[in-house]
Design a protein around this motif. Structure first.
Motif, PDB file in Angstrom:
ATOM      1  N   LYS A 268      -0.048  -7.461 -11.344  1.00  0.00           N
ATOM      2  CA  LYS A 268      -1.464  -7.755 -11.525  1.00  0.00           C
ATOM      3  C   LYS A 268      -1.880  -7.558 -12.979  1.00  0.00           C
ATOM      4  CE  LYS A 268      -3.527  -6.949  -6.965  1.00  0.00           C
ATOM      5  NZ  LYS A 268      -4.370  -8.187  -7.010  1.00  0.00           N
TER       6      LYS A 268
ATOM      7  N   ASP B  32      -5.915  -3.036  -5.483  1.00  0.00           N
ATOM      8  CA  ASP B  32      -6.961  -3.729  -6.239  1.00  0.00           C
ATOM      9  C   ASP B  32      -7.882  -2.737  -6.948  1.00  0.00           C
ATOM     10  OD1 ASP B  32      -6.095  -6.270  -5.582  1.00  0.00           O
ATOM     11  OD2 ASP B  32      -7.337  -6.394  -3.788  1.00  0.00           O
ATOM     12  N   GLU B  33      -8.179  -1.612  -6.288  1.00  0.00           N
ATOM     13  CA  GLU B  33      -9.054  -0.614  -6.903  1.00  0.00           C
ATOM     14  C   GLU B  33      -8.394   0.025  -8.120  1.00  0.00           C
ATOM     15  OE1 GLU B  33      -9.851   1.914  -3.605  1.00  0.00           O
ATOM     16  OE2 GLU B  33     -11.487   0.652  -2.839  1.00  0.00           O
TER      17      GLU B  33
ATOM     18  N   HIS C 103       0.832  -1.209   0.000  1.00  0.00           N
ATOM     19  CA  HIS C 103       0.000   0.000   0.000  1.00  0.00           C
ATOM     20  C   HIS C 103       0.862   1.253   0.000  1.00  0.00           C
ATOM     21  CE1 HIS C 103       0.989  -0.391   4.269  1.00  0.00           C
ATOM     22  NE2 HIS C 103       0.666   0.882   4.404  1.00  0.00           N
TER      23      HIS C 103
ATOM     24  N   ALA D 214      -6.778  -1.664   0.129  1.00  0.00           N
ATOM     25  CA  ALA D 214      -7.612  -1.982  -1.043  1.00  0.00           C
ATOM     26  C   ALA D 214      -7.228  -1.181  -2.280  1.00  0.00           C
ATOM     27  CB  ALA D 214      -9.087  -1.725  -0.712  1.00  0.00           C
TER      28      ALA D 214
ATOM     29  N   HIS E  42      -6.149  -1.436  -9.970  1.00  0.00           N
ATOM     30  CA  HIS E  42      -6.140  -2.490 -10.978  1.00  0.00           C
ATOM     31  C   HIS E  42      -7.492  -2.591 -11.672  1.00  0.00           C
ATOM     32  CE1 HIS E  42      -6.114  -7.011 -11.985  1.00  0.00           C
ATOM     33  NE2 HIS E  42      -5.427  -6.385 -12.922  1.00  0.00           N
ATOM     34  N   GLU E  43      -8.580  -2.549 -10.911  1.00  0.00           N
ATOM     35  CA  GLU E  43      -9.922  -2.625 -11.487  1.00  0.00           C
ATOM     36  C   GLU E  43     -10.194  -1.444 -12.417  1.00  0.00           C
ATOM     37  OE1 GLU E  43     -12.330  -4.972 -11.379  1.00  0.00           O
ATOM     38  OE2 GLU E  43     -10.775  -6.219 -10.453  1.00  0.00           O
TER      39      GLU E  43
ATOM     40  N   LEU F  93       1.347  -3.459  -8.903  1.00  0.00           N
ATOM     41  CA  LEU F  93       0.287  -3.175  -9.872  1.00  0.00           C
ATOM     42  C   LEU F  93       0.634  -3.779 -11.233  1.00  0.00           C
ATOM     43  CD1 LEU F  93      -2.351  -1.731 -10.619  1.00  0.00           C
ATOM     44  CD2 LEU F  93      -1.006   0.342 -11.022  1.00  0.00           C
TER      45      LEU F  93
END
Length: 227
Positions: free
Chosen positions: A47, A197-198, A2, A194, A200-201, A44
């Motif tokens: 991913k 992941d956010e 993070h 988080a 990445h989305e 990142l």
């Protein structure tokens, strides 16, 4: 992995003390902040690499320099007050680039697109949009895209491009000179577990847009590969 609160704290302090003496005295803080963002960027990239080919060699190499080019600027502050980077997709068959900028004060953004489009590429894009705007409209109205970004951004002409009628049914698309999208994040979101992941989305939501333009820019009007 993070983004640390100390990273945002350094950037906030840099904005208030943007001079070389302060920066040199706080260089260890800068190096720690940059290393933090580089490690986050590497995570990142890992991913993204599960579903896309990324040309950028490492999280550290993805980051832009902190030093500003002040030669032609009225603003002579020597340092950028963000830590930003760009992830390039690999090979000529994959167009589009992912961008991120870590900025305190709720100004962090994740996104990407086509910002400085070359003349021939813009001509080819308009040729395709003129013939059929439906694929682009479907991308721009897709739930994932709208939820992440709201709308497509980019500088637009006030009138029709040369050679196109201003009454063309796709004139709203043809006016674009740039195509990109960004999503903003609060400091609380940025420093949360988080956020990786956010981010990445958000980048995954750009893929249909990137893949469509990749197809357009690597083929001619007859669908033949040109790269």
């Amino acid at each position: 992995m993070h983004i640390k609160k100390a990273t945002l704290s350094f950037l906030k302090d840099l904005k208030e003390n943007n001079d070389r003496d302060w920066f040199q005295a706080n260089k260890p803080r800068y190096e720690a902040a940059r290393e933090n963002v580089a490690e986050w960027t590497q995570a990142l990239m890992n991913k993204l690499s599960e579903s896309d080919d990324i040309e950028t060699l490492s999280g550290k190499k993805a980051l832009f320099r902190i030093y500003r080019d002040v030669r032609f600027s009225k603003n002579k502050s020597p340092y950028k007050t963000n830590i930003a980077g760009h992830l390039t997709r690999a090979s000529k068959l994959r167009r589009g680039g992912y961008y991120f900028s870590i900025v305190p004060g709720g100004e962090t953004v994740i996104g990407g697109g086509f910002y400085g489009i070359e003349r021939d590429d813009l001509k080819r894009i308009r040729e395709e949009l003129s013939a059929d705007g439906d694929p682009m409209r479907e991308i721009m109205s897709d739930t994932k895209f709208v939820d992440q970004f709201g709308e497509m951004l980019g500088e637009q002409l006030k009138t029709a491009p040369k050679g196109y009628d201003r009454e063309h049914p796709n004139i709203d698309l043809l006016r674009y000179k740039q195509f990109y999208a960004f999503r903003s994040f609060t400091d609380q979101e940025v420093t949360s577990e988080a956020f990786l992941d956010e981010a990445h989305e958000a980048m995954l939501a750009l893929r249909p847009f990137f893949d469509y333009f990749s197809e357009v820019l690597t083929t001619n009007a007859n669908g033949e590969i040109i790269v």
